[in-house]
Write an enzyme that holds these catalytic residues in place. Structure first.
Site, PDB file in Angstrom:
ATOM      1  N   LYS A   1     -14.487   6.500  -0.256  1.00  0.00           N
ATOM      2  CA  LYS A   1     -15.838   6.656  -0.536  1.00  0.00           C
ATOM      3  C   LYS A   1     -16.266   8.016   0.468  1.00  0.00           C
ATOM      4  O   LYS A   1     -16.018   7.896   1.743  1.00  0.00           O
ATOM      5  CB  LYS A   1     -16.657   5.335   0.431  1.00  0.00           C
TER       6      LYS A   1
ATOM      7  N   TYR B   1     -16.040  11.072  -9.624  1.00  0.00           N
ATOM      8  CA  TYR B   1     -15.551   9.537  -9.681  1.00  0.00           C
ATOM      9  C   TYR B   1     -16.365   8.712 -10.855  1.00  0.00           C
ATOM     10  O   TYR B   1     -15.916   7.656 -11.101  1.00  0.00           O
ATOM     11  CB  TYR B   1     -15.685   8.870  -8.474  1.00  0.00           C
TER      12      TYR B   1
ATOM     13  N   ASP C   1     -17.738  11.261   2.134  1.00  0.00           N
ATOM     14  CA  ASP C   1     -18.913  11.206   3.143  1.00  0.00           C
ATOM     15  C   ASP C   1     -19.282  12.886   2.903  1.00  0.00           C
ATOM     16  O   ASP C   1     -19.055  13.860   3.784  1.00  0.00           O
ATOM     17  CB  ASP C   1     -18.437  11.040   4.664  1.00  0.00           C
TER      18      ASP C   1
ATOM     19  N   LEU D   1     -24.902   1.741  -3.406  1.00  0.00           N
ATOM     20  CA  LEU D   1     -24.101   0.724  -3.564  1.00  0.00           C
ATOM     21  C   LEU D   1     -24.640  -0.146  -2.258  1.00  0.00           C
ATOM     22  O   LEU D   1     -24.598   0.333  -1.355  1.00  0.00           O
ATOM     23  CB  LEU D   1     -22.585   1.367  -3.150  1.00  0.00           C
TER      24      LEU D   1
ATOM     25  N   TYR E   1      -3.429  36.922  -8.389  1.00  0.00           N
ATOM     26  CA  TYR E   1      -4.680  36.314  -8.731  1.00  0.00           C
ATOM     27  C   TYR E   1      -5.862  37.515  -8.680  1.00  0.00           C
ATOM     28  O   TYR E   1      -6.452  37.743  -9.550  1.00  0.00           O
ATOM     29  CB  TYR E   1      -5.073  35.077  -7.789  1.00  0.00           C
TER      30      TYR E   1
ATOM     31  N   LYS F   1     -17.446  -0.773   4.152  1.00  0.00           N
ATOM     32  CA  LYS F   1     -17.606   0.248   5.091  1.00  0.00           C
ATOM     33  C   LYS F   1     -16.692   0.055   6.473  1.00  0.00           C
ATOM     34  O   LYS F   1     -16.487  -1.034   6.830  1.00  0.00           O
ATOM     35  CB  LYS F   1     -19.302   0.137   5.623  1.00  0.00           C
TER      36      LYS F   1
ATOM     37  N   ARG G   1     -28.815  14.004  -5.691  1.00  0.00           N
ATOM     38  CA  ARG G   1     -28.995  12.707  -6.225  1.00  0.00           C
ATOM     39  C   ARG G   1     -30.573  12.278  -6.243  1.00  0.00           C
ATOM     40  O   ARG G   1     -31.156  11.761  -6.964  1.00  0.00           O
ATOM     41  CB  ARG G   1     -28.289  11.395  -5.360  1.00  0.00           C
TER      42      ARG G   1
ATOM     43  N   CYS H   1     -50.080   1.477  25.963  1.00  0.00           N
ATOM     44  CA  CYS H   1     -49.585   2.318  25.025  1.00  0.00           C
ATOM     45  C   CYS H   1     -49.254   3.684  25.587  1.00  0.00           C
ATOM     46  O   CYS H   1     -50.169   4.337  26.214  1.00  0.00           O
ATOM     47  CB  CYS H   1     -50.590   2.630  23.849  1.00  0.00           C
TER      48      CYS H   1
ATOM     49  N   GLU I   1     -18.937  14.046  -5.380  1.00  0.00           N
ATOM     50  CA  GLU I   1     -19.583  14.231  -3.836  1.00  0.00           C
ATOM     51  C   GLU I   1     -18.939  15.765  -3.505  1.00  0.00           C
ATOM     52  O   GLU I   1     -17.662  16.001  -3.579  1.00  0.00           O
ATOM     53  CB  GLU I   1     -18.577  13.189  -3.066  1.00  0.00           C
TER      54      GLU I   1
ATOM     55  N   LYS J   1     -14.574  -1.365  -7.178  1.00  0.00           N
ATOM     56  CA  LYS J   1     -15.486  -1.694  -8.583  1.00  0.00           C
ATOM     57  C   LYS J   1     -14.637  -2.625  -9.349  1.00  0.00           C
ATOM     58  O   LYS J   1     -13.495  -2.904  -9.381  1.00  0.00           O
ATOM     59  CB  LYS J   1     -15.614  -0.464  -9.308  1.00  0.00           C
TER      60      LYS J   1
END
Length: 672
Positions: free
Chosen positions: A123, A227, A125, A81, A35, A315, A144, A409, A179, A291
């Site tokens: 899914k 996906y 991460d 989602l 290569y 999840k 996104r 406070c 992702e 889905k």
């Protein structure tokens, strides 16, 4: 020269073919040495001829450090989602989707939707990527962002060898979503020689893709899985299986797990076995995506304000650990709410070192039996990106020191008030964290979107220029800013320009920026769309507000109390006097019966050249039309642009009027 060009083109194609086999298919066909010989030969030819073709693999990593990320508007929105934490919540989602499908089929018995089938995928991460290909060439890549606008990261994404720079599909523009990840084995090797080891694979991937130096991104040896085809000029898939096959055929790496089930029960039955496999993969996954398979069913179900109705993320159960509770501090938020934060002995959970945990409120401490837990062993849980949660003590013995809730406070010393389970500081005039938090929120991207602004800026302006209210921002001058530390000529001018630009804002963003208690972006959008005028909203009564979508009694009282507060009224008045002009779109104009679109139910499909479908939809609604997403017997008109698909076919079958001539459409609109 022609022979050299053809040779280089052939070399490039051969190198990309080997890249696909090696990085995407995990099936290398030649040795690394062979290569390298191909790659070195291409480099030598480029140097000898002085020509480098645009798609050459030698150009994947840029030499220049970028100055910043340019915003990129996605052609199709990227959705989040909805989540199911267990099988019961999954079945609730299924029941809701089934009901909508049944309702549609009852009204469209001649062309019903097919029985529901489901696709299950991993899914990942990592960091969401949106790639744009124009006639087969990768021309943009972005994050996104907020789902509508992301950050352009093309130079960084080009360093990922498994992402094709060119694809066989060349018939138009497509957007592909996936992702960006760092394989766990790659992370392990990277950390062996790293001066600063990376904590976990997710942050390593996200940090690399948002690094302005593409060479840093390249050093992380990232990977990517895809996906979804989010946008096309006219390409259509019958179902998700066909979409995945398209991605495979176009050299994209897809999930190693893509399973199809004819029933939700069959899909749910596989969840436990897939969950048990989560740690066998060489990458992080935080759940399983389920889905609905059929594309037409997806179109009918559509979307909520945040999520597609046809997909859900199952999840994984959060991972837990045992550690020691060291201390509890009390933090003041922008609304005056006092939140306890627990500091624990550092412990590793799924590759993340946890030191701080949320405790929600004083009621939470009592409920979890943590009143006497300081110095004791406790259970903590980390779920995905959520701040780790302190669950309770390991033993039931009162063997620790007492957690004492403050009566004043911790910032300003004012007496606290208990409202329900929460403590509040009511000093909104002089409590520093509240004022800084309010100003920071006001300037944030989803609010007034004041560029170059940060919490550090808010803290500096508060400390050195006494900026305590959002309206104070618009009183700032160049002379004020230039004398501040870290504020040079350019930074001062940029902030003033951003402030000036922010004065022209939409009403929903302005309302969100004000920080009305118990409201979020969805609620402020509802308020803006209904009232369309700030002063009308400020005069609203609780009875009026509860009639609006998703606004209950508590929220209505919060809104009314906020606008009746003299402090808030003065702040808003100062903002308006400074030139801040929140505006809302004009309410639809009710036309008379002579308007050809008045009272008609209209479906838009295909690509319109005269304007986008969203813009056309708003124009038609202003003329009194009702815009829907699916064709049925109740549809009056279908407006069909280029590459119209099944909606056009169904309209023709039902004998519904079709407008497919844009000149005719312009004439009907009175714009020809």
């Amino acid at each position: 020269m022609t022979d050299s060009m053809e040779t280089m083109k052939a070399l490039i194609e051969e190198i990309y073919s080997h890249n696909h086999l090696y990085y995407t298919m995990d099936q290398p066909s030649i040795s690394d040495a062979d290569y390298d010989l191909l790659y070195d030969r291409l480099v030598a030819m480029e140097k000898a001829t002085g020509i480098t073709l645009p798609n050459s693999p030698t150009q994947r990593v840029g030499d220049q450090i970028l100055k910043g990320f340019d915003p990129h508007r996605h052609k199709s929105r990227l959705w989040s989602l909805d989540k199911a934490q267990n099988k019961d919540e999954l079945m609730i989602w299924y029941t809701r989707a089934s009901k909508l499908v049944n309702e549609y089929n009852d009204q469209n018995d001649e062309d019903p939707l097919p029985p529901l089938s489901f696709v299950m995928e991993l899914k990942f991460d990592g960091l969401t990527l949106n790639l744009t290909y124009d006639h087969g060439e990768l021309v943009q890549a972005s994050t996104r962002g907020n789902g509508v606008i992301g950050e352009g990261i093309l130079a960084q994404v080009k360093t990922i060898r498994s992402i094709p720079s060119e694809i066989p599909y060349r018939d138009g523009i497509i957007e592909v979503q996936g992702e960006g990840i760092m394989n766990l084995s790659v992370l392990e090797e990277y950390n062996k020689t790293a001066i600063e080891p990376l904590k976990n694979a997710r942050n390593a991937a996200a940090g690399a893709l948002r690094n302005l130096n593409p060479k840093v991104t390249d050093s992380r040896k990232l990977n990517a899985y895809f996906y979804q085809v989010g946008y096309t000029d006219g390409l259509r898939f019958e179902n998700h299986e066909a979409m995945v096959e398209f991605l495979r055929n176009n050299r994209f790496k897809v999930s190693p797990l893509v399973q199809v089930f004819d029933s939700i029960e069959a899909a749910a039955g596989e969840l436990d076995s897939i969950t048990a496999m989560r740690h066998t993969y060489d990458f992080l996954i935080d759940g399983i995506v389920i889905k609905i398979n059929d594309t037409r069913t997806r179109e009918v179900l559509g979307y909520t304000d945040k999520f597609p109705r046809w997909a859900i993320a199952y999840k994984f159960e959060a991972e837990e650990a045992i550690t020691t509770l060291l201390s509890v501090s009390w933090e003041v938020g922008r609304t005056g709410k006092i939140t306890p934060v627990a500091k624990v002995e550092p412990v590793d959970i799924a590759g993340v070192t946890v030191q701080n945990c949320t405790l929600n409120n004083v009621g939470d401490i009592e409920r979890k039996g943590l009143k006497h837990a300081l110095g004791s062993q406790v259970f903590i849980r980390r779920s995905n990106d959520v701040i780790p949660e302190l669950l309770g003590k390991v033993t039931e013995e009162m063997d620790g020191e007492e957690i004492v809730a403050p009566v004043s406070c911790p910032s300003c010393g004012s007496v606290l008030e208990l409202k329900g389970a929460h403590l509040f500081c009511l000093n909104r005039v002089e409590c520093r964290p509240q004022l800084i938090g309010r100003i920071t929120h006001f300037a944030s991207r989803d609010a007034m979107d004041i560029e170059t602004f940060s919490i550090m800026t808010a803290e500096q302006l508060y400390a050195e220029l006494n900026v305590k209210d959002p309206a104070d921002l618009y009183d700032l001058t160049f002379e004020d800013l230039i004398k501040l530390e870290r504020f040079g000529d350019k930074k001062a001018k940029n902030l003033l320009a951003s402030l000036e630009k922010s004065k022209q804002c939409d009403l929903s963003s302005f309302l969100y920026a004000l920080g009305i208690p118990n409201t979020g972006k969805t609620t402020t959008r509802v308020l803006a769309d209904h009232y369309r005028d700030l002063h009308k909203l400020m005069a609203a009564t609780p009875e009026e507000l509860v009639a609006l979508y998703d606004i209950g009694g508590i929220m209505a009282d919060s809104i009314v109390s906020f606008f009746r507060d003299p402090l808030m009224q003065r702040s808003i008045d100062r903002l308006l006097q400074a030139g801040v002009t929140p505006v809302s779109e004009e309410a639809p104009v009710i036309m008379n019966a002579d308007n050809p679109f008045f009272g008609k139910t209209i479906v838009l499909t295909g690509t319109l050249s005269i304007m986008g479908r969203d813009e056309m939809g708003k124009k038609l609604e202003a003329l009194g039309a009702k815009i829907t997403g699916s064709v049925s017997k109740k549809t009056d008109i279908v407006i069909a642009g280029e590459s119209a698909g099944s909606k056009l076919t169904k309209a023709q079958d039902l004998g519904i009027r079709v407008i497919d001539n844009e000149q005719e459409l312009l004439e009907m609109l009175g714009e020809a």
